[in-house]
Design a protein around this motif. Structure first.
Motif, PDB file in Angstrom:
ATOM      1  N   ASN A 191       0.813  -1.214   0.000  1.00  0.00           N
ATOM      2  CA  ASN A 191       0.000   0.000   0.000  1.00  0.00           C
ATOM      3  C   ASN A 191       0.850   1.270   0.000  1.00  0.00           C
ATOM      4  N   GLY A 192       2.141   1.111  -0.238  1.00  0.00           N
ATOM      5  CA  GLY A 192       3.039   2.266  -0.204  1.00  0.00           C
ATOM      6  C   GLY A 192       3.925   2.302   1.016  1.00  0.00           C
ATOM      7  N   ASP A 193       3.665   1.435   1.993  1.00  0.00           N
ATOM      8  CA  ASP A 193       4.515   1.330   3.176  1.00  0.00           C
ATOM      9  C   ASP A 193       5.574   0.260   2.920  1.00  0.00           C
ATOM     10  N   TYR A 194       6.820   0.625   3.147  1.00  0.00           N
ATOM     11  CA  TYR A 194       7.933  -0.279   2.889  1.00  0.00           C
ATOM     12  C   TYR A 194       8.933  -0.229   4.029  1.00  0.00           C
ATOM     13  N   PHE A 195       9.686  -1.302   4.159  1.00  0.00           N
ATOM     14  CA  PHE A 195      10.897  -1.272   4.970  1.00  0.00           C
ATOM     15  C   PHE A 195      12.041  -0.915   4.040  1.00  0.00           C
ATOM     16  N   GLY A 196      13.089  -0.368   4.624  1.00  0.00           N
ATOM     17  CA  GLY A 196      14.248  -0.034   3.816  1.00  0.00           C
ATOM     18  C   GLY A 196      15.474   0.205   4.668  1.00  0.00           C
ATOM     19  N   LEU A 197      16.601   0.226   3.994  1.00  0.00           N
ATOM     20  CA  LEU A 197      17.875   0.522   4.636  1.00  0.00           C
ATOM     21  C   LEU A 197      18.037   2.031   4.689  1.00  0.00           C
ATOM     22  N   TYR A 198      18.543   2.541   5.804  1.00  0.00           N
ATOM     23  CA  TYR A 198      18.717   3.984   5.932  1.00  0.00           C
ATOM     24  C   TYR A 198      20.078   4.314   6.524  1.00  0.00           C
ATOM     25  N   TRP A 199      20.832   5.076   5.752  1.00  0.00           N
ATOM     26  CA  TRP A 199      22.117   5.610   6.211  1.00  0.00           C
ATOM     27  C   TRP A 199      21.900   7.088   6.498  1.00  0.00           C
ATOM     28  N   ALA A 200      22.033   7.510   7.734  1.00  0.00           N
ATOM     29  CA  ALA A 200      21.914   8.929   8.070  1.00  0.00           C
ATOM     30  C   ALA A 200      23.142   9.670   7.559  1.00  0.00           C
ATOM     31  N   PHE A 201      22.976  10.967   7.288  1.00  0.00           N
ATOM     32  CA  PHE A 201      24.111  11.783   6.845  1.00  0.00           C
ATOM     33  C   PHE A 201      25.223  11.701   7.876  1.00  0.00           C
ATOM     34  N   GLY A 202      26.438  11.504   7.385  1.00  0.00           N
ATOM     35  CA  GLY A 202      27.601  11.404   8.258  1.00  0.00           C
ATOM     36  C   GLY A 202      27.850  10.005   8.780  1.00  0.00           C
ATOM     37  N   LYS A 203      26.933   9.076   8.515  1.00  0.00           N
ATOM     38  CA  LYS A 203      27.084   7.702   9.001  1.00  0.00           C
ATOM     39  C   LYS A 203      27.146   6.710   7.846  1.00  0.00           C
ATOM     40  N   GLU A 204      27.543   7.192   6.691  1.00  0.00           N
ATOM     41  CA  GLU A 204      27.612   6.339   5.510  1.00  0.00           C
ATOM     42  C   GLU A 204      28.671   5.252   5.642  1.00  0.00           C
ATOM     43  N   HIS A 205      29.639   5.445   6.524  1.00  0.00           N
ATOM     44  CA  HIS A 205      30.704   4.465   6.742  1.00  0.00           C
ATOM     45  C   HIS A 205      30.259   3.331   7.673  1.00  0.00           C
ATOM     46  N   GLN A 206      29.071   3.454   8.264  1.00  0.00           N
ATOM     47  CA  GLN A 206      28.518   2.433   9.151  1.00  0.00           C
ATOM     48  C   GLN A 206      27.433   1.652   8.416  1.00  0.00           C
ATOM     49  N   GLU A 207      27.073   0.510   8.982  1.00  0.00           N
ATOM     50  CA  GLU A 207      25.953  -0.231   8.409  1.00  0.00           C
ATOM     51  C   GLU A 207      24.664   0.543   8.669  1.00  0.00           C
ATOM     52  N   PRO A 208      23.697   0.445   7.772  1.00  0.00           N
ATOM     53  CA  PRO A 208      22.451   1.198   7.943  1.00  0.00           C
ATOM     54  C   PRO A 208      21.545   0.587   9.001  1.00  0.00           C
ATOM     55  N   ILE A 209      20.616   1.406   9.485  1.00  0.00           N
ATOM     56  CA  ILE A 209      19.523   0.879  10.291  1.00  0.00           C
ATOM     57  C   ILE A 209      18.394   0.521   9.322  1.00  0.00           C
ATOM     58  N   VAL A 210      17.381  -0.149   9.817  1.00  0.00           N
ATOM     59  CA  VAL A 210      16.214  -0.473   8.986  1.00  0.00           C
ATOM     60  C   VAL A 210      15.050   0.374   9.491  1.00  0.00           C
ATOM     61  N   CYS A 211      14.448   1.101   8.564  1.00  0.00           N
ATOM     62  CA  CYS A 211      13.305   1.956   8.875  1.00  0.00           C
ATOM     63  C   CYS A 211      12.091   1.468   8.103  1.00  0.00           C
ATOM     64  N   GLU A 212      10.943   1.876   8.569  1.00  0.00           N
ATOM     65  CA  GLU A 212       9.696   1.618   7.852  1.00  0.00           C
ATOM     66  C   GLU A 212       9.179   2.965   7.363  1.00  0.00           C
ATOM     67  N   ILE A 213       8.849   3.048   6.100  1.00  0.00           N
ATOM     68  CA  ILE A 213       8.283   4.281   5.559  1.00  0.00           C
ATOM     69  C   ILE A 213       6.771   4.170   5.664  1.00  0.00           C
ATOM     70  N   LEU A 214       6.162   5.136   6.327  1.00  0.00           N
ATOM     71  CA  LEU A 214       4.711   5.194   6.471  1.00  0.00           C
ATOM     72  C   LEU A 214       4.227   6.318   5.563  1.00  0.00           C
ATOM     73  N   HIS A 215       3.776   5.943   4.380  1.00  0.00           N
ATOM     74  CA  HIS A 215       3.502   6.951   3.352  1.00  0.00           C
ATOM     75  C   HIS A 215       2.336   7.874   3.686  1.00  0.00           C
ATOM     76  N   ASP A 216       1.301   7.376   4.356  1.00  0.00           N
ATOM     77  CA  ASP A 216       0.169   8.242   4.693  1.00  0.00           C
ATOM     78  C   ASP A 216       0.561   9.334   5.687  1.00  0.00           C
ATOM     79  N   GLU A 217       1.431   8.978   6.615  1.00  0.00           N
ATOM     80  CA  GLU A 217       1.884   9.943   7.612  1.00  0.00           C
ATOM     81  C   GLU A 217       3.068  10.764   7.125  1.00  0.00           C
ATOM     82  N   GLY A 218       3.740  10.280   6.072  1.00  0.00           N
ATOM     83  CA  GLY A 218       4.897  10.987   5.542  1.00  0.00           C
ATOM     84  C   GLY A 218       6.084  10.939   6.486  1.00  0.00           C
ATOM     85  N   ILE A 219       6.251   9.790   7.156  1.00  0.00           N
ATOM     86  CA  ILE A 219       7.364   9.674   8.097  1.00  0.00           C
ATOM     87  C   ILE A 219       8.188   8.420   7.823  1.00  0.00           C
ATOM     88  N   LEU A 220       9.396   8.468   8.297  1.00  0.00           N
ATOM     89  CA  LEU A 220      10.316   7.339   8.262  1.00  0.00           C
ATOM     90  C   LEU A 220      10.498   6.897   9.711  1.00  0.00           C
TER      91      LEU A 220
END
Length: 114
Positions: free
Chosen positions: A36-65
């Motif tokens: 429905n537009g909600d997905y899990f994904g890998l997320y590298w925050a700015f400045g942390k590209e050298h680390q492994e990413p965390i996993v976030c869920e995108i909630l498209h209706d709320e417009g949040i990660l």
């Protein structure tokens, strides 16, 4: 960006949108999505590209990660526990900062109830 361990266990979605949302550094994958537009994904925050990413869920209706797991391995553990689908079963992810916040909130609530 540093790829996480076991990245070969997920299917990245190649057609990432450009624009303000989802934010740069977020790459969605097919596993456990609602369709429905909600997905899990890998997320590298700015400045942390050298680390492994965390996993976030995108909630498209709320417009949040929403941060959900400290690493891909924890997501895969949760995914397996929920029979390879999105589910309500939770796992122990002690390395994740949001768990410390939840524990603090619980401790505060318990203290206020006494």
């Amino acid at each position: 960006m540093k790829p996480p361990k076991n990245i070969d266990k997920i299917n990245l979605i190649e057609d990432n949108e450009t624009g303000p949302f989802p934010p740069n550094g977020f790459y969605k994958f097919k596993e456990a999505n609602f369709g429905n537009g909600d997905y899990f994904g890998l997320y590298w925050a700015f400045g942390k590209e050298h680390q492994e990413p965390i996993v976030c869920e995108i909630l498209h209706d709320e417009g949040i990660l929403m941060p959900r797991f400290s690493c891909l391995n924890k997501f895969l553990e949760w995914y397996q526990l929920n029979d390879y689908d999105w589910g309500e079963e939770e796992i122990n992810d002690d390395a994740f900062v949001l768990n410390f916040i939840k524990k603090g909130d619980n401790q505060l609530n318990n203290t206020l109830m006494v």
